[in-house]
Write an enzyme that holds these catalytic residues in place. Structure first.
Site, short mmCIF file in Angstrom:
data_model
loop_
_atom_site.label_atom_id
_atom_site.label_comp_id
_atom_site.label_asym_id
_atom_site.label_seq_id
_atom_site.Cartn_x
_atom_site.Cartn_y
_atom_site.Cartn_z
N CYS A 1 0.81 -1.22 0.00
CA CYS A 1 0.00 0.00 0.00
C CYS A 1 0.84 1.27 0.00
CB CYS A 1 -0.97 -0.01 1.18
SG CYS A 1 -0.22 -0.40 2.78
N HIS B 1 -2.69 6.81 3.77
CA HIS B 1 -1.24 6.92 4.00
C HIS B 1 -0.75 8.25 3.43
CE1 HIS B 1 -1.31 2.96 5.43
NE2 HIS B 1 -0.70 2.30 4.46
#
Length: 366
Positions: free
Chosen positions: A154, A255
């Site tokens: 990710c 993120h």
């Protein structure tokens, strides 16, 4: 629109599997045919077997579906399967599904470093699907339909997209330094203990820095002219140096990553505005092919000085693109910026789904 494609989900009761189900339940042509989980869940209805953690109700299409064990014969009616399995069990299961002539699109890490398995960020390097015929030919016995495609970690995904756009416009990158601030959902469920993350930042995510540093070399690399091997950037004429520092922060999803980079070409350095224009103009093959889950903009560039932010921007474009801001000169390298990506969307299930959409478009899924 493509014809109906029957799909299965492995690891269907886990958080990644649940995200696959949410996205697939409204997909225009992927239709959920089978759900797989552990032997503890097999035989139960999906509603009874799962501890649902998504912000929408369990889709009606799967509520009463009987969960199967993750055995290839239980998925024989599927055209392809999505794997949300944990890495401790994914390897053997995905290999068995490939051997049974099933197309596997995996979110697990097991085959990312495999020399014959594409590691694809769908907004970056769908061209790496060209190695699949060779992957099939070297299996014993050789395969006609089965293969494995993985999507990236990710945190790698979030930076790979703008870095690719920059390379397309201005040539090879030379050095990338990144510091991540990664959401707790990236650790899965139940995840990081509350006493570790509340009022805290954890400056270690095991193995994460090594993943970013290695995966970018494969993703931003190429497939050789014979379509039988990857050319990693570390082995190319324009090697890419990557240094990552990863942190877990008390944010639910999204993120945020601070990136500095330098370009190989020192003769003509672009301006900040030229880079912004290139990022906004960047189009990938999945977008041009009309893949329904691809974002309208691969890279959205913010003009506001304090954006992107996880809470405000993580669900823009259904989390399928990335958001870039604070692009400015760097006194150490050439330039620096901040990028936000939704780790549970483009950083996970959404990537696998766009990879599969593009493979259907290209006829890779028979």
């Amino acid at each position: 629109m493509a014809k109906e494609v029957k799909v299965g989900v492995l690891g269907a009761t886990g958080t990644v599997g649940q995200r696959f189900i949410v996205l697939l339940s409204t997909h225009p042509y992927f239709k959920i045919q089978a759900l797989g989980a552990s032997s503890r869940s097999a035989g139960q209805t999906y509603l009874a077997a799962t501890k649902w953690k998504q912000p929408v109700p369990v889709p009606q299409v799967v509520r009463e579906m009987i969960v199967k064990e993750c055995k290839a014969e239980e998925f024989s009616e599927c055209d392809l399967v999505f794997s949300g399995l944990d890495s401790d069990v994914a390897g053997d299961i995905e290999k068995a599904f490939r051997a049974a002539e099933l197309c596997v699109f995996s979110n697990a890490s097991n085959y990312r470093r495999d020399p014959l398995c594409p590691l694809i960020v769908p907004l970056v390097n769908t061209s790496h699907l060209s190695i699949i015929p060779h992957q099939q030919s070297v299996q014993s016995p050789p395969l006609k339909k089965g293969f494995i495609v993985t999507n990236a970690n990710c945190s790698t995904t979030g930076i790979a997209i703008p870095l690719k756009a920059i390379e397309v416009a201005f040539g090879p990158l030379e050095t990338v330094m990144v510091t991540t601030m990664q959401a707790i959902s990236g650790a899965g469920y139940p995840g990081v203990p509350s006493l570790d993350i509340l009022d805290n930042v954890v400056p270690l995510i095991g193995g994460e820095e090594e993943k970013i540093e290695w995966e970018l070399s494969k993703i931003l690399g190429d497939v050789n002219t014979s379509n039988d091997a990857f050319v990693l950037r570390s082995q190319s004429d324009s090697p890419l140096n990557v240094s990552a520092a990863c942190n877990r922060v008390p944010v639910l999803d999204g993120h945020l990553e601070c990136v500095s980079f330098s370009l190989k070409n020192k003769d003509k350095k672009p301006t900040v505005e030229e880079i912004k224009t290139a990022l906004r103009a960047f189009k990938c093959e999945a977008q041009l092919a009309g893949c329904p889950s691809a974002p309208e903009q691969a890279v959205y560039v913010h003009d506001e000085p304090d954006r992107p932010q996880p809470r405000l921007d993580r669900y823009f474009q259904n989390g399928a693109g990335c958001n870039v801001g604070r692009l400015r000169p760097c006194p150490v390298l050439d330039f620096k910026f901040v990028v936000l990506s939704n780790n549970v969307s483009i950083g996970a299930a959404t990537s696998s789904i766009i990879n599969a959409e593009y493979a259907v478009h290209k006829g890779v899924v028979a």
